[in-house]
Write an enzyme that holds these catalytic residues in place. Structure first.
Site, PDB file in Angstrom:
ATOM      1  N   ASP A 114      -0.348   5.218   0.708  1.00  0.00           N
ATOM      2  CA  ASP A 114      -0.697   6.244   1.695  1.00  0.00           C
ATOM      3  C   ASP A 114      -0.751   5.656   3.101  1.00  0.00           C
ATOM      4  OD1 ASP A 114      -0.871   7.943  -0.423  1.00  0.00           O
ATOM      5  OD2 ASP A 114      -3.044   8.116  -0.429  1.00  0.00           O
ATOM      6  N   ASP A 168      -1.863  -0.693   5.956  1.00  0.00           N
ATOM      7  CA  ASP A 168      -2.216  -0.126   7.271  1.00  0.00           C
ATOM      8  C   ASP A 168      -3.707   0.015   7.509  1.00  0.00           C
ATOM      9  OD1 ASP A 168      -2.493   2.033   5.360  1.00  0.00           O
ATOM     10  OD2 ASP A 168      -2.482   3.419   7.047  1.00  0.00           O
ATOM     11  N   ASP A 201       0.866  -1.169   0.000  1.00  0.00           N
ATOM     12  CA  ASP A 201       0.000   0.000   0.000  1.00  0.00           C
ATOM     13  C   ASP A 201       0.911   1.229   0.000  1.00  0.00           C
ATOM     14  OD1 ASP A 201      -2.397   1.619   0.478  1.00  0.00           O
ATOM     15  OD2 ASP A 201      -1.642   1.822   2.522  1.00  0.00           O
TER      16      ASP A 201
END
Length: 254
Positions: free
Chosen positions: A12, A202, A10
């Site tokens: 961001d 996250d 991922d």
């Protein structure tokens, strides 16, 4: 870590700092991956236009997964876009606003300045964020109970709703996990010897990606929390948030 490893990430809040979008703390681990020839595949809510700006800086020279799995770009090929496509996704959001319980504001409703304000992106990157092919990020302006009812309508229509770090995202019947499996299959079919897969993420929209690999790594959020992944007791959770945690995880796995 061998050249048979494949890393999905991922961006961001994971490889990119949640607030500044900086990758500085992750540079040592990024350099290790490059030196070892380990492919790094971004799996992001960002658009292809946004990821194109990052390709050179982060040395993404393999497959790219954009818009939470709804778009996959293999080198030298046309993008693979999950149905029903951007315009029908937008129509769904707009049509359901007729119900006052389903108040939403999508990227397609915002001015460029509003996108900049909501995302913290500079102008050029905010323009790239609006070049969508298969999904729509949006703000939810009704209650949590209303969102549950909206999720039901989304499911009935064969669409999916996922939550990222800042926005809800509406897309077709796909997710990051499905995209990861397709990328693995594609790379094996092209002769890549993949022995071990890793994914770092996250947020809730990373869950399916984390479940689809051999070693899931949960990157701690800035508030100190870690995404719960009870299905995978082998999942690692970083001590540091963002790119510092990303760097720590890759180097420790090394």
């Amino acid at each position: 870590m061998s050249s048979g490893w494949l890393v999905f990430t991922d961006l961001d809040g994971t490889l990119l700092d949640h607030h500044t979008y900086d990758t500085g703390p992750a540079q040592p681990a990024l350099a290790k991956l490059r030196e070892a020839g380990v492919p790094l595949v971004p799996v992001s809510s960002k658009t292809l236009a946004e990821l194109d700006d990052l390709k050179q800086a982060l040395h993404f020279d393999g497959p790219i997964v954009a818009e939470n799995g709804a778009v996959i770009l293999y080198p030298g090929e046309e993008p693979q876009i999950a149905p029903p496509g951007y315009h029908l996704i937008r129509d769904f959001l707009i049509d359901h606003r007729a119900n006052p319980r389903f108040d939403n504001l999508g990227f397609g409703d915002m001015t460029l300045e509003e996108v900049m304000q909501q995302t913290g992106l500079p102008r050029a990157q905010a323009q790239a964020a609006r070049k969508r092919l298969a999904s729509e990020p949006f703000l939810w302006r009704s209650s949590a109970d209303d969102l549950a009812a909206f999720r039901y309508e989304v499911g009935k229509s064969g669409l999916r709703l996922t939550r990222g770090g800042r926005f809800l995202h509406l897309l077709g019947d796909t997710d990051k996990g499905m995209a990861v499996k397709l990328v693995i299959k594609h790379m094996i079919s092209r002769g890549h010897k993949i022995t071990h897969t890793i994914a770092l993420g996250d947020s809730e929209n990373d869950r399916d990606m984390l479940l689809a690999v051999d070693q899931p790594v949960i990157v701690r959020k800035p508030d100190g929390s870690c995404l719960a992944l009870p299905e995978r007791p082998d999942a690692l959770c970083t001590q540091e948030p963002g790119p510092a945690g990303w760097n720590q995880a890759i180097l420790s796995l090394w």
